[in-house]
Design a protein around this motif. Structure first.
Motif, short mmCIF file in Angstrom:
data_model
loop_
_atom_site.label_atom_id
_atom_site.label_comp_id
_atom_site.label_asym_id
_atom_site.label_seq_id
_atom_site.Cartn_x
_atom_site.Cartn_y
_atom_site.Cartn_z
N ALA A 2 0.81 -1.17 0.08
CA ALA A 2 -0.10 -0.05 -0.04
C ALA A 2 0.83 1.33 0.18
O ALA A 2 0.46 2.46 -0.65
CB ALA A 2 -1.17 -0.04 1.11
N ALA A 3 1.95 1.25 0.61
CA ALA A 3 2.90 2.36 0.75
C ALA A 3 3.93 2.46 -0.39
O ALA A 3 4.67 3.66 -0.61
CB ALA A 3 3.51 2.16 2.15
N SER A 4 4.15 1.14 -1.10
CA SER A 4 5.22 1.14 -2.00
C SER A 4 4.96 1.83 -3.31
O SER A 4 3.77 1.57 -4.01
CB SER A 4 5.71 0.03 -2.36
N VAL B 241 10.21 4.42 -7.95
CA VAL B 241 11.11 5.29 -7.67
C VAL B 241 12.02 5.64 -8.86
O VAL B 241 12.32 4.69 -9.51
CB VAL B 241 11.80 4.74 -6.56
N ARG B 242 12.21 6.95 -9.00
CA ARG B 242 13.47 7.00 -10.04
C ARG B 242 14.50 7.21 -9.57
O ARG B 242 14.75 8.28 -8.51
CB ARG B 242 12.92 8.27 -10.93
N ALA B 243 15.68 6.73 -9.93
CA ALA B 243 17.14 6.82 -9.48
C ALA B 243 17.93 6.95 -10.42
O ALA B 243 17.90 5.77 -11.19
CB ALA B 243 17.32 5.77 -8.25
N GLY B 244 18.61 7.92 -10.91
CA GLY B 244 19.40 8.06 -12.16
C GLY B 244 18.67 7.77 -13.41
O GLY B 244 17.57 8.21 -13.43
N ARG B 245 18.99 6.82 -14.03
CA ARG B 245 18.48 6.93 -15.51
C ARG B 245 17.41 5.44 -15.07
O ARG B 245 17.06 4.68 -16.33
CB ARG B 245 19.45 6.57 -16.43
N PHE B 246 17.14 5.03 -13.91
CA PHE B 246 16.40 3.89 -13.55
C PHE B 246 15.08 4.12 -13.01
O PHE B 246 15.13 5.11 -12.20
CB PHE B 246 17.12 2.87 -12.71
N THR C 282 23.24 -8.60 -2.27
CA THR C 282 22.20 -8.52 -3.61
C THR C 282 20.73 -8.07 -3.27
O THR C 282 20.15 -7.36 -4.02
CB THR C 282 22.38 -9.44 -4.82
N GLY C 283 20.35 -8.68 -2.19
CA GLY C 283 18.96 -8.47 -1.77
C GLY C 283 18.13 -8.86 -2.82
O GLY C 283 17.89 -10.07 -3.52
N THR C 284 17.31 -8.01 -3.48
CA THR C 284 16.19 -8.31 -4.36
C THR C 284 16.75 -8.07 -5.89
O THR C 284 16.32 -8.55 -6.60
CB THR C 284 15.13 -7.05 -4.58
N GLY C 285 18.16 -7.83 -5.88
CA GLY C 285 18.90 -7.99 -7.02
C GLY C 285 18.83 -6.37 -7.83
O GLY C 285 19.41 -6.65 -9.15
N ILE C 286 18.22 -5.58 -7.46
CA ILE C 286 18.42 -4.45 -8.05
C ILE C 286 19.60 -3.90 -8.78
O ILE C 286 19.65 -3.44 -9.92
CB ILE C 286 17.73 -3.09 -7.20
N LEU C 287 20.67 -3.97 -7.81
CA LEU C 287 21.83 -3.26 -8.38
C LEU C 287 22.43 -4.03 -9.58
O LEU C 287 22.98 -3.89 -10.69
CB LEU C 287 22.80 -3.03 -7.25
N ALA C 288 22.25 -5.37 -9.35
CA ALA C 288 22.80 -6.43 -10.33
C ALA C 288 22.18 -6.20 -11.65
O ALA C 288 22.64 -6.17 -12.74
CB ALA C 288 22.78 -7.85 -9.66
N ILE C 289 20.75 -6.09 -11.49
CA ILE C 289 19.85 -5.85 -12.79
C ILE C 289 20.18 -4.66 -13.36
O ILE C 289 20.28 -4.72 -14.48
CB ILE C 289 18.51 -5.93 -12.13
N ALA C 290 20.37 -3.61 -12.62
CA ALA C 290 20.77 -2.13 -13.40
C ALA C 290 22.03 -2.53 -13.97
O ALA C 290 22.38 -2.20 -14.97
CB ALA C 290 20.96 -1.27 -12.25
N ALA C 291 23.19 -3.02 -13.37
CA ALA C 291 24.45 -3.16 -13.87
C ALA C 291 24.27 -4.13 -15.34
O ALA C 291 24.78 -3.62 -16.39
CB ALA C 291 25.31 -3.96 -13.28
N HIS D 30 15.65 3.14 -0.45
CA HIS D 30 16.80 3.32 0.56
C HIS D 30 17.86 4.16 -0.09
O HIS D 30 18.13 4.00 -1.45
CB HIS D 30 17.17 2.20 1.13
N ASP D 31 18.30 5.21 0.59
CA ASP D 31 19.22 6.14 -0.08
C ASP D 31 20.70 5.38 -0.53
O ASP D 31 20.95 6.00 -1.53
CB ASP D 31 19.72 7.15 0.97
N THR D 32 20.94 4.24 -0.07
CA THR D 32 22.27 3.71 -0.37
C THR D 32 21.95 3.03 -2.16
O THR D 32 22.70 3.03 -2.75
CB THR D 32 22.62 2.59 0.60
N THR D 33 20.64 2.52 -2.06
CA THR D 33 20.55 1.75 -3.36
C THR D 33 20.24 3.06 -4.43
O THR D 33 20.84 2.69 -5.46
CB THR D 33 19.06 0.88 -3.40
#
Length: 191
Positions: A78-80, A83-88, A146-155, A121-124
């Protein structure tokens, strides 16, 4: 997915928080949080004995709070929001049909499940923003925790030749594997 359960929260003050945390784990806490001033433990309510569990006697102050059953996943959904972060553009899976990603952004669909990482989260977000300034294309990338894999997927979306994501949580690895597949990228995942 786990059903919501009633919980007891024990907050211990007046004792070194790290030592109090050990007492909470020994008493059967399912989760413990340590702050500068307190140790906080969470215990499921036992249907046979709905009172708070017994803790070893100490000179510390213990405050018990009964927490009703809450569907934390439903509250998170419900709260999620995207999010735009850089070009993602990070889009929670439950917003896929209702959210339009601008054409100049990479869309990453994320189903967080019980793993860490939604992009809020600010770090991600900061790491994603930095990907604009790092020559990732053709490189080998390691995403530790990696958690949910966001950074790996972005890379992978940014053109990395090889991407490996590691985590200590088997559930996170499964969620990251699912998210990589949903986003159509190749990411090697390991414990």
């Amino acid at each position: 997915m786990a059903e919501p359960v009633e919980t007891w929260r024990a907050t211990i003050t007046g004792h070194p928080p790290e030592a109090a945390a050990v007492s909470l784990w020994q008493a059967g806490a399912v989760a413990v949080e340590v702050t500068a001033a307190a140790a906080i433990g969470f215990f499921p309510v036992d249907g046979d004995d709905p009172g708070p569990p017994a803790l070893a006697p100490t000179d510390a102050t213990v405050e018990w709070t009964h927490l009703p059953a809450v569907d934390h996943m439903a509250a998170w959904r419900a709260a999620s929001v995207p999010v735009r972060a850089g070009r993602f553009d990070l889009v929670p899976a439950h917003h896929v049909d209702s959210h339009v990603t601008p054409p100049d952004l990479h869309r990453i669909i994320i189903d967080a499940g019980m793993a860490f990482g939604s992009g809020h989260h600010d770090t991600t977000a900061g790491c994603l923003e930095q990907l604009e300034h790092v020559p990732v294309a053709g490189q080998r990338i390691l995403d530790v925790g990696t958690g949910t894999g966001i950074l790996a997927i972005a890379a992978a979306m940014a053109g990395a030749a090889t991407v490996v994501g590691v985590d200590t949580d088997p559930q996170a690895i499964e969620i990251a594997r699912h998210n990589a597949a949903v986003n159509g990228v190749e990411v090697a995942l390991a414990l």
